[in-house]
Design a protein around this motif. Structure first.
Motif, PDB file in Angstrom:
ATOM      1  N   ALA A   1      26.229  -6.889 -33.841  1.00 48.90           N
ATOM      2  CA  ALA A   1      25.717  -7.318 -32.533  1.00 48.90           C
ATOM      3  C   ALA A   1      24.628  -6.362 -32.047  1.00 48.90           C
ATOM      4  CB  ALA A   1      26.851  -7.386 -31.519  1.00 48.90           C
ATOM      5  N   ILE A   2      24.842  -5.057 -32.268  1.00 50.67           N
ATOM      6  CA  ILE A   2      23.838  -4.071 -31.859  1.00 50.67           C
ATOM      7  C   ILE A   2      22.559  -4.234 -32.668  1.00 50.67           C
ATOM      8  CG2 ILE A   2      23.296  -1.599 -31.809  1.00 50.67           C
ATOM      9  CD1 ILE A   2      26.265  -1.086 -31.212  1.00 50.67           C
ATOM     10  N   LYS A   3      22.747  -4.487 -33.959  1.00 50.90           N
ATOM     11  CA  LYS A   3      21.607  -4.575 -34.873  1.00 50.90           C
ATOM     12  C   LYS A   3      20.788  -5.848 -34.653  1.00 50.90           C
ATOM     13  CE  LYS A   3      20.697  -4.278 -39.858  1.00 50.90           C
ATOM     14  NZ  LYS A   3      21.344  -4.120 -41.177  1.00 50.90           N
ATOM     15  N   ASN A   4      21.479  -6.977 -34.524  1.00 52.10           N
ATOM     16  CA  ASN A   4      20.787  -8.267 -34.416  1.00 52.10           C
ATOM     17  C   ASN A   4      20.702  -8.804 -32.999  1.00 52.10           C
ATOM     18  OD1 ASN A   4      20.484  -8.464 -37.303  1.00 52.10           O
ATOM     19  ND2 ASN A   4      22.642  -9.018 -37.432  1.00 52.10           N
ATOM     20  N   GLY A   5      21.367  -8.121 -32.063  1.00 55.25           N
ATOM     21  CA  GLY A   5      21.366  -8.580 -30.680  1.00 55.25           C
ATOM     22  C   GLY A   5      22.648  -9.321 -30.351  1.00 55.25           C
ATOM     23  N   VAL A   6      23.208  -9.048 -29.162  1.00 55.45           N
ATOM     24  CA  VAL A   6      24.412  -9.755 -28.721  1.00 55.45           C
ATOM     25  C   VAL A   6      24.035 -11.200 -28.423  1.00 55.45           C
ATOM     26  CG1 VAL A   6      26.228  -9.869 -26.984  1.00 55.45           C
ATOM     27  CG2 VAL A   6      25.354  -7.637 -27.737  1.00 55.45           C
ATOM     28  N   PRO A   7      24.636 -12.178 -29.129  1.00 55.58           N
ATOM     29  CA  PRO A   7      24.265 -13.579 -28.896  1.00 55.58           C
ATOM     30  C   PRO A   7      24.824 -14.106 -27.581  1.00 55.58           C
ATOM     31  CG  PRO A   7      25.978 -13.437 -30.572  1.00 55.58           C
ATOM     32  CD  PRO A   7      25.620 -12.033 -30.216  1.00 55.58           C
ATOM     33  N   VAL A   8      23.937 -14.623 -26.738  1.00 55.94           N
ATOM     34  CA  VAL A   8      24.313 -15.179 -25.435  1.00 55.94           C
ATOM     35  C   VAL A   8      23.836 -16.629 -25.390  1.00 55.94           C
ATOM     36  CG1 VAL A   8      24.128 -14.948 -22.930  1.00 55.94           C
ATOM     37  CG2 VAL A   8      23.987 -12.899 -24.387  1.00 55.94           C
ATOM     38  N   ALA A   9      24.777 -17.572 -25.360  1.00 52.55           N
ATOM     39  CA  ALA A   9      24.425 -18.999 -25.345  1.00 52.55           C
ATOM     40  C   ALA A   9      24.389 -19.515 -23.915  1.00 52.55           C
ATOM     41  CB  ALA A   9      25.426 -19.800 -26.169  1.00 52.55           C
ATOM     42  N   ILE A  10      23.305 -20.197 -23.591  1.00 52.43           N
ATOM     43  CA  ILE A  10      23.173 -20.833 -22.273  1.00 52.43           C
ATOM     44  C   ILE A  10      23.572 -22.297 -22.438  1.00 52.43           C
ATOM     45  CG2 ILE A  10      21.623 -21.340 -20.356  1.00 52.43           C
ATOM     46  CD1 ILE A  10      19.853 -19.027 -21.324  1.00 52.43           C
ATOM     47  N   ILE A  11      24.723 -22.663 -21.862  1.00 49.95           N
ATOM     48  CA  ILE A  11      25.338 -23.965 -22.079  1.00 49.95           C
ATOM     49  C   ILE A  11      25.434 -24.735 -20.760  1.00 49.95           C
ATOM     50  CG2 ILE A  11      27.435 -25.146 -22.890  1.00 49.95           C
ATOM     51  CD1 ILE A  11      26.008 -23.746 -25.141  1.00 49.95           C
ATOM     52  N   GLY A  12      25.318 -26.039 -20.841  1.00 52.41           N
ATOM     53  CA  GLY A  12      25.491 -26.868 -19.648  1.00 52.41           C
ATOM     54  C   GLY A  12      25.100 -28.307 -19.903  1.00 52.41           C
ATOM     55  N   GLU A  13      25.214 -29.110 -18.856  1.00 57.94           N
ATOM     56  CA  GLU A  13      24.809 -30.504 -18.963  1.00 57.94           C
ATOM     57  C   GLU A  13      23.290 -30.605 -18.892  1.00 57.94           C
ATOM     58  OE1 GLU A  13      27.982 -33.303 -16.993  1.00 57.94           O
ATOM     59  OE2 GLU A  13      27.694 -31.567 -15.679  1.00 57.94           O
ATOM     60  N   THR A  14      22.774 -31.802 -19.126  1.00 57.01           N
ATOM     61  CA  THR A  14      21.323 -31.997 -19.055  1.00 57.01           C
ATOM     62  C   THR A  14      20.824 -31.777 -17.634  1.00 57.01           C
ATOM     63  OG1 THR A  14      21.630 -34.368 -18.691  1.00 57.01           O
ATOM     64  CG2 THR A  14      21.303 -33.652 -20.962  1.00 57.01           C
ATOM     65  N   ASN A  15      19.644 -31.197 -17.527  1.00 54.33           N
ATOM     66  CA  ASN A  15      18.979 -30.950 -16.235  1.00 54.33           C
ATOM     67  C   ASN A  15      19.744 -30.006 -15.309  1.00 54.33           C
ATOM     68  OD1 ASN A  15      16.790 -32.587 -16.882  1.00 54.33           O
ATOM     69  ND2 ASN A  15      16.696 -33.450 -14.829  1.00 54.33           N
ATOM     70  N   ALA A  16      20.567 -29.139 -15.899  1.00 53.17           N
ATOM     71  CA  ALA A  16      21.289 -28.164 -15.074  1.00 53.17           C
ATOM     72  C   ALA A  16      20.413 -26.952 -14.767  1.00 53.17           C
ATOM     73  CB  ALA A  16      22.566 -27.723 -15.777  1.00 53.17           C
ATOM     74  N   GLY A  17      19.317 -26.805 -15.532  1.00 51.45           N
ATOM     75  CA  GLY A  17      18.403 -25.684 -15.312  1.00 51.45           C
ATOM     76  C   GLY A  17      18.518 -24.597 -16.367  1.00 51.45           C
ATOM     77  N   LYS A  18      19.005 -24.967 -17.542  1.00 51.63           N
ATOM     78  CA  LYS A  18      19.192 -23.968 -18.616  1.00 51.63           C
ATOM     79  C   LYS A  18      17.862 -23.401 -19.093  1.00 51.63           C
ATOM     80  CE  LYS A  18      21.305 -26.932 -21.228  1.00 51.63           C
ATOM     81  NZ  LYS A  18      21.124 -28.042 -20.261  1.00 51.63           N
ATOM     82  N   SER A  19      16.899 -24.271 -19.358  1.00 52.95           N
ATOM     83  CA  SER A  19      15.593 -23.814 -19.851  1.00 52.95           C
ATOM     84  C   SER A  19      14.858 -23.007 -18.797  1.00 52.95           C
ATOM     85  CB  SER A  19      14.744 -25.015 -20.284  1.00 52.95           C
ATOM     86  OG  SER A  19      15.349 -25.693 -21.364  1.00 52.95           O
ATOM     87  N   THR A  20      15.008 -23.411 -17.529  1.00 51.31           N
ATOM     88  CA  THR A  20      14.399 -22.649 -16.430  1.00 51.31           C
ATOM     89  C   THR A  20      15.017 -21.256 -16.352  1.00 51.31           C
ATOM     90  OG1 THR A  20      14.106 -24.718 -15.198  1.00 51.31           O
ATOM     91  CG2 THR A  20      13.863 -22.681 -13.964  1.00 51.31           C
ATOM     92  N   LEU A  21      16.330 -21.185 -16.579  1.00 53.10           N
ATOM     93  CA  LEU A  21      17.018 -19.890 -16.559  1.00 53.10           C
ATOM     94  C   LEU A  21      16.528 -19.007 -17.702  1.00 53.10           C
ATOM     95  CD1 LEU A  21      19.162 -17.939 -15.533  1.00 53.10           C
ATOM     96  CD2 LEU A  21      20.862 -19.193 -16.862  1.00 53.10           C
ATOM     97  N   LEU A  22      16.374 -19.589 -18.906  1.00 52.56           N
ATOM     98  CA  LEU A  22      15.863 -18.808 -20.038  1.00 52.56           C
ATOM     99  C   LEU A  22      14.475 -18.260 -19.723  1.00 52.56           C
ATOM    100  CD1 LEU A  22      16.164 -17.922 -23.064  1.00 52.56           C
ATOM    101  CD2 LEU A  22      14.890 -19.987 -23.634  1.00 52.56           C
TER     102      LEU A  22
END
Length: 338
Positions: A185-206
């Motif tokens: 995780a330290i070497k490759n980065g801690v994976p954080v998945a942004i999950i939700g329904e459509t149009n919840a604002g996931k891409s805006t949050l990213l």
């Protein structure tokens, strides 16, 4: 090619771990640069071989000229990783330390740097070496007993010591497996998945987290069809944020493939950011959570209640359990609480 300031002081006669000031002289007796030459003698050098290092001024022209002079004298350019390879072949480091050198060179965060330094200094190797020595000791005693098997009264190996060592090895191996996961995780980065329904604002949050327009944002449901990811370093630790396709039932083949990848990202991630559109009916989100709840077991979950700039900051009530979850009211669009 190297002419020391002091006449008659040759590098061949210079003591190890000493430096000599002088000039690099070209093939036509022209002075190329004033340099410092450091001498390291075998076996007390990085590679375990006799080594001379020249420190010159930072001009690319000067560096190229010195290299050309060295090549004309019979030297050649080192292959990628050759110095580390020579150190490994000469017993100056083991394989894990050699790998750590590559990790150190490639490190892009404080966490990666600390991990590589620790491994390069033999932290991992010393632990395994200690266990190996103890195992060899027990093995030699058992073999001794086998040699004198006719004498049942003789017992060289302490059975309780053997049992205790086996338990200790099991604990250490289990800890090393866990440390590998942490190190990965330290070497490759801690994976954080942004999950939700459509149009919840996931891409805006990213985009807000990355502070750039990485993902396409629109009011059309199902805009994000594939996972989009990028990394951020926070307090010296690398995090890998993964924007996913909105999860919903669909007959669109391409969108369905994107949703399938969303589930894969959910399974692989250590941290889940669940994005809820506060303007939507909480009961619908309840149904959504029930559908993915089994996939959240063992994950660290952040419930991001989005679009509070439109609906207000009153936290909605849900029927599902949020014990251990971190809840936060945000506005991905205005970057409130991000």
């Amino acid at each position: 090619m190297f002419k020391p300031i002091k006449e008659g002081k040759k590098l061949s006669g210079q003591k190890a771990y000493t430096m000599s000031y002088g000039s690099i002289i070209g093939n036509d007796n022209e002075i190329i640069d004033d340099v410092i030459a450091a001498v390291f003698r075998a076996p007390h050098s990085f590679t375990g071989e006799n080594t001379v290092e020249f420190t010159c001024h930072g001009s690319i022209f000067i560096q190229q000229e010195i290299l050309q002079i060295l090549i004309s004298k019979g030297c050649r350019l080192a292959r990628p990783g050759e110095f580390t390879q020579r150190a490994f072949m000469n017993g100056k480091m083991d394989l894990s330390q050699a790998e750590a050198v590559a990790d150190l060179i490639a490190s892009t965060s404080a966490g990666q740097h600390r991990l590589a330094i620790s491994q390069m200094r033999g932290g991992f190797s010393k632990e395994l070496s200690g266990l190996r020595d103890r195992l060899l000791h027990i093995t030699s005693l058992i073999e001794l007993e086998l040699d004198f098997s006719d004498h049942e009264e003789l017992e060289f190996a302490d059975r309780s010591e053997l049992s205790s060592l086996a338990e200790e090895i099991e604990k250490v191996m289990s800890r090393l497996v866990k440390s590998f996961q942490v190190g990965n995780a330290i070497k490759n980065g801690v994976p954080v998945a942004i999950i939700g329904e459509t149009n919840a604002g996931k891409s805006t949050l990213l985009n807000a987290l990355l502070n750039e327009e990485k993902a396409i944002v629109s009011d059309i449901h199902g805009t994000t069809r594939d996972v989009i990811e990028d990394t951020i370093t926070i307090n010296g630790q690398l995090f890998r944020f993964i924007d996913t396709a909105g999860i919903r039932k669909t007959t669109d083949t391409i969108e369905a493939l994107g949703i399938e990848r969303s589930f894969k990202a959910l399974e692989q991630a250590q941290i889940i950011i669940l994005v809820y559109d506060i303007s939507q009916d909480p009961s619908e989100f309840d149904k959504f959570i029930k559908g993915i709840a089994p996939r959240l077991d063992g994950k660290k979950v952040i419930l991001a209640i989005n679009k509070c700039d439109i609906k207000g900051t009153n936290e909605p009530s849900f029927s599902f359990k949020t014990d251990g979850w971190h809840k936060i009211l945000i506005s991905a669009k205005s970057k409130h609480n991000i």
